[in-house]
Structures are given as structure tokens and as C-alpha cells.
Design an enzyme around this catalytic site. Structure first.
Site, PDB file in Angstrom:
ATOM      1  N   GLY A 211       8.957   0.134   5.977  1.00  0.00           N
ATOM      2  CA  GLY A 211       8.808  -0.140   4.539  1.00  0.00           C
ATOM      3  C   GLY A 211       7.975   0.933   3.879  1.00  0.00           C
ATOM      4  O   GLY A 211       7.747   2.006   4.443  1.00  0.00           O
ATOM      5  N   ASN A 212       7.524   0.680   2.662  1.00  0.00           N
ATOM      6  CA  ASN A 212       6.631   1.615   1.977  1.00  0.00           C
ATOM      7  C   ASN A 212       5.699   0.848   1.049  1.00  0.00           C
ATOM      8  O   ASN A 212       5.833  -0.365   0.902  1.00  0.00           O
ATOM      9  CB  ASN A 212       7.428   2.700   1.235  1.00  0.00           C
ATOM     10  CG  ASN A 212       8.311   2.111   0.150  1.00  0.00           C
ATOM     11  OD1 ASN A 212       7.817   1.567  -0.832  1.00  0.00           O
ATOM     12  ND2 ASN A 212       9.627   2.187   0.342  1.00  0.00           N
ATOM     13  N   HIS A 213       4.765   1.569   0.416  1.00  0.00           N
ATOM     14  CA  HIS A 213       3.698   0.906  -0.342  1.00  0.00           C
ATOM     15  C   HIS A 213       4.045   0.592  -1.793  1.00  0.00           C
ATOM     16  O   HIS A 213       3.165   0.228  -2.560  1.00  0.00           O
ATOM     17  CB  HIS A 213       2.428   1.776  -0.309  1.00  0.00           C
ATOM     18  CG  HIS A 213       1.832   1.883   1.055  1.00  0.00           C
ATOM     19  ND1 HIS A 213       1.349   0.787   1.730  1.00  0.00           N
ATOM     20  CD2 HIS A 213       1.668   2.941   1.881  1.00  0.00           C
ATOM     21  CE1 HIS A 213       0.893   1.170   2.909  1.00  0.00           C
ATOM     22  NE2 HIS A 213       1.087   2.471   3.027  1.00  0.00           N
ATOM     23  N   SER A 214       5.283   0.742  -2.201  1.00  0.00           N
ATOM     24  CA  SER A 214       5.613   0.466  -3.610  1.00  0.00           C
ATOM     25  C   SER A 214       5.285  -1.002  -3.943  1.00  0.00           C
ATOM     26  O   SER A 214       5.618  -1.910  -3.189  1.00  0.00           O
ATOM     27  CB  SER A 214       7.111   0.728  -3.833  1.00  0.00           C
ATOM     28  OG  SER A 214       7.490   0.210  -5.083  1.00  0.00           O
ATOM     29  N   ALA A 279      11.513   2.264  -4.790  1.00  0.00           N
ATOM     30  CA  ALA A 279      11.263   3.251  -3.731  1.00  0.00           C
ATOM     31  C   ALA A 279      12.160   2.854  -2.557  1.00  0.00           C
ATOM     32  O   ALA A 279      11.745   2.112  -1.663  1.00  0.00           O
ATOM     33  CB  ALA A 279       9.795   3.226  -3.333  1.00  0.00           C
TER      34      ALA A 279
END
Ligand code: CTP
Length: 402
Positions: A211-214, A279
Site C-alpha cells: 500500500g502507500n501513505h495516501s 495514489a
């Protein structure tokens, strides 16, 4: 002198909580009624000590509601929340603000607030020490993030006898801000938009993902800004904690890049505007393990396959009347990459955020952007809150599409 009919047909829901400033609300009701609006009043039990129910019901020509139920009658908070064109909570006490920010609904006013699909405005009133307390600031930030509008408390004489900030904004000021807001022409009425927001999660096995931090905050702010101009918005939201109760926004929740691709392409055909602020993962595991992967090798490699680029796909199929906005988050040669994305993905705007700018990036409440247009124009903006940045982006979209 007020113009009669200034607010003809407008439905205003006034929520009064327990603060001394409540004594000014009958005057506010009178201003709205004289301007032709219909006004309904709900109060917290604590507000009864500060203002007369009889005065308010006489002026508003409706019963004032306080309890969720009385004898055999139930006050329909959902219907009230949907009835209004705007809900104004004035005065909003520290206690009521804290409950609103935390989803507590132990009285009618709070239940109506949680059911409201209209814009909600909040006029705090309290003593200066409470106004300065970090918990109050956090609660107001939460309410702002929910899309509510705060009418900042003013400086002056307070109930404690002290002079400081905490006075409720005066009724005349509330009246003129609300009337300006309600008479504003909605510039995107009859338009449809899609907004993608948040991260995507790509499963590795039943318990792990990439995943990512968006946070989804920027995309939500854009969806709210479009919706507040009358646009009907389809928000395709990856795994994120953001919420909206705006009646012009329909939310489709997705997890993976593939699911976001499918939901977005399904809705694109009917969209006039598409803003791709998610994102999206660029790669996804080639295979998802059915069982939890056990720890064995010292170095473990996962094969990844490119995901479908949603923005690029929409750019390749978009029709003449459709307006496509993409984002670029870069940390070097920002302008070069942003212009490359504008061309490669056939977007009308690319909104650049640089990771090198203080105040821009994932998780923050602020952002700093430059908009690159297909026609070669560039617009650089200073650091602003994400809500303000969203207004700048939507203003530029309106300039080009209406
Ligand atoms: N985007 C998309 N689908 C993807 C990847 C990106 O729709 N699979 C969109 C994003 O929502 C954003 C724009 O493309 O509007 C640019 O995303 P970004 O991650 O900055 O660029 P990429 O094209 O993925 O290229 P790179 O990561 O190499 O910079």
C-alpha cells in the site's frame, strides 16, 4: 433595510446549544424570516437555560424541537437533516463541538447534525481559555475535515467578564454570510464528475498487502468542492478513513488498483469531469498466495506486474467534451515529469505536488501545487490547506469547462 424575498424558499435549520450567546438567536431567526426563508429550530436541553423556546417558536412559526421523542411522538432527525438547505449551529458550545467531532448523538441536535446531508456551518462561542485549548482546535480541525464550515469566534467582551477571543460571530454577520452562500449561482449544476482518491492495497497473501501513505484527504476535498458547485460526484475511494455526508457525492469504495480501474471506467462514460487524485499502486503481485506465506528464505522476492494506468486509459478514450485532470507527485525534475505526464496521458491539467516543498505531501492537511494546462499555461500556488487547494483546482476547472 433587508430585501424581502432575498431568501424566498430557502430552508434553514438552526441548532442552538448551551452558551450565553444563545440569547442573540431570536434576532437571527427574525433576520432569516424577514428575508423570506423558512426556519426550523432544534436546541440542546442545555440551551433552554439561555433562550426562550416560546420566543423562538413564535418567531420561526414552527415548534422548537429539543427531545428525540415526546409522549407518543418521535422527532424525525433524518427528515430534518434532509429538509434543510443549510444547518447552522449557533452558538456551538465547546461540549457540542466535541460531541459533533466524535460522532456522539445523545440529544436531538446531535442526531440531526449526524443525519444532515446539507452544508453545515458552525459558530462557536465560549470563553477564551476553552477557545485556545488544543482539544477544541483538534475538534474544529476534524469538523473542517468533514466539510463543515467554521465561523471563527471573535475578539471582545466575554461572559466571564474577560476580554478575549471566543465571542460568537454577530447574527448580522451570520445572516449576510449565509445569504451570500445561498444565493451563489451553482456553476456546475447538471454536470457529472468522477474523482479517485486514497491509496490502493495490493494483496500479497490473505494477511499482507502493498500500500502507500495516501490519506484520501486531497481527493475528498476536491469532491466536496465540485459537489458544492452543484456537480454530481462519483467518488471512487481506496482504503481510507475519510467520510462525507454531502448529498451530491456518491462513494464507491474499492481496495485494489484493478477494482479502482473497473469502477472508474464504468462511470467515465457519463462524466463531464474526471479528477484522478488517487495514489494508485503501479505494480501488483503477479500471484496472490492462498495461504499466509511462511518465513523461510533470508531474501524473499515477490514478482510484480504493472497495474493498468487509469489516467492514461481515460486519456486514450476521452471525448471532446470530457475534461481530465491528473496529479503528479515528484521529488526531482518536477516540471519536466509533470509536463511529460500531461502529454503522455492526454490530460487537460496535471496538478503537480513536489515532495521537496514544505507543507506538501501525504497525510498533511496542507498542500502546495502547480497546475500545468494542456494549452501551455502554468499556475503556481502558495502552501494552502487542502480545502483551499481544492477550491483553486475546481476554480480552474470551471474556467475551462463552463
Ligand atoms: N494513475 C492512475 N493509475 C495508475 C497510476 C497512476 O490513474 N495505475 C494516475 C494518478 O492518479 C495520478 C497520475 O496518474 O493522477 C500520476 O501518478 P504518478 O504516480 O505520479 O505517476 P505514474 O504515472 O504512476 O508514474 P511514476 O510513478 O513513474 O512517476
Amino acid at each position: 433595510m433587508l430585501h424581502l424575498c432575498l431568501m424566498q424558499g430557502k430552508k434553514i435549520l438552526l441548532g442552538i446549544s448551551g452558551s450565553i450567546a444563545a440569547y442573540k438567536i431570536p434576532f437571527l431567526v427574525r433576520l432569516f424570516i424577514k428575508a423570506g426563508a423558512e426556519v426550523k429550530v432544534v436546541m440542546t436541553p442545555a440551551a433552554k437555560d439561555f433562550v426562550s423556546q416560546l420566543v423562538l417558536s413564535t418567531l420561526s412559526k414552527h415548534s422548537v424541537l429539543i427531545e428525540l421523542s415526546s409522549n407518543d411522538e418521535w422527532a424525525n432527525h433524518v427528515a430534518l437533516g434532509r429538509w434543510a438547505d443549510i444547518m447552522i449551529i449557533a452558538p456551538a458550545s465547546c461540549n457540542t463541538i466535541a460531541k459533533m467531532a466524535n460522532g456522539i448523538c445523545d440529544n436531538l441536535l446531535l442526531s440531526v447534525y449526524l443525519s444532515a446531508t446539507c452544508p453545515v456551518w458552525i459558530a462557536p462561542a465560549m470563553d477564551e481559555d476553552m477557545w485556545k485549548h488544543p482539544s477544541l482546535k483538534n475538534n474544529l480541525a476534524t469538523l473542517t475535515a468533514y466539510g463543515n464550515t467554521i465561523l471563527e469566534a471573535e475578539y471582545g467582551e466575554l461572559a466571564s467578564g474577560l476580554i478575549g477571543t471566543g465571542r460568537m460571530v454577530e447574527p448580522e454577520q451570520i445572516f449576510s454570510s449565509v445569504s451570500n452562500f445561498l444565493k451563489k449561482k451553482l456553476r456546475l449544476e447538471n454536470k457529472k464528475a468522477i474523482v479517485t482518491a486514497g491509496p490502493t492495497y495490493e494483496n500479497i497473501d490473505p494477511v499482507r498487502f502493498i500500500g502507500n501513505h495516501s490519506s484520501g484527504k486531497m481527493g475528498l476535498a476536491i469532491a466536496e468542492a465540485l459537489a458544492n458547485e452543484g456537480c454530481s460526484v462519483q467518488l471512487i475511494l481506496g482504503p481510507s478513513n475519510v467520510h462525507t455526508s454531502n448529498k451530491n457525492i456518491q462513494v464507491t469504495r474499492v481496495i485494489s488498483a484493478q477494482a479502482m480501474f473497473e469502477a472508474t471506467t464504468t462511470h467515465f462514460e457519463h462524466a463531464d469531469i474526471a479528477v484522478m487524485s488517487a495514489a494508485v499502486a503501479d505494480y501488483t503481485p503477479t500471484e496472490i498466495a492462498n495461504e499466509k506465506i511462511k518465513k523461510k528464505e533470508d531474501v524473499f522476492t515477490i514478482a510484480l506486474t504493472k497495474t493498468k494506468d487509469i489516467l492514461r486509459h481515460l486519456g486514450s478514450i476521452k471525448k471532446e467534451h470530457q475534461f481530465l485532470v491528473g496529479f503528479a507527485l515528484e521529488n526531482k525534475e518536477e516540471r519536466k515529469y509533470a509536463l511529460q505526464k500531461l502529454k503522455d496521458k492526454n490530460a487537460d491539467f496535471i496538478v503537480l505536488n513536489s515532495l521537496n516543498d514544505i507543507g506538501a505531501g501525504f497525510g498533511l492537511d496542507t498542500n502546495k501545487i502547480t497546475i500545468f494546462e494542456k494549452n501551455g499555461q502554468e499556475h503556481a500556488f502558495p502552501v494552502k490547506t487542502k480545502n483551499e487547494v481544492a477550491l483553486d483546482i475546481v476554480e480552474k476547472i470551471i474556467e475551462r469547462t463552463t
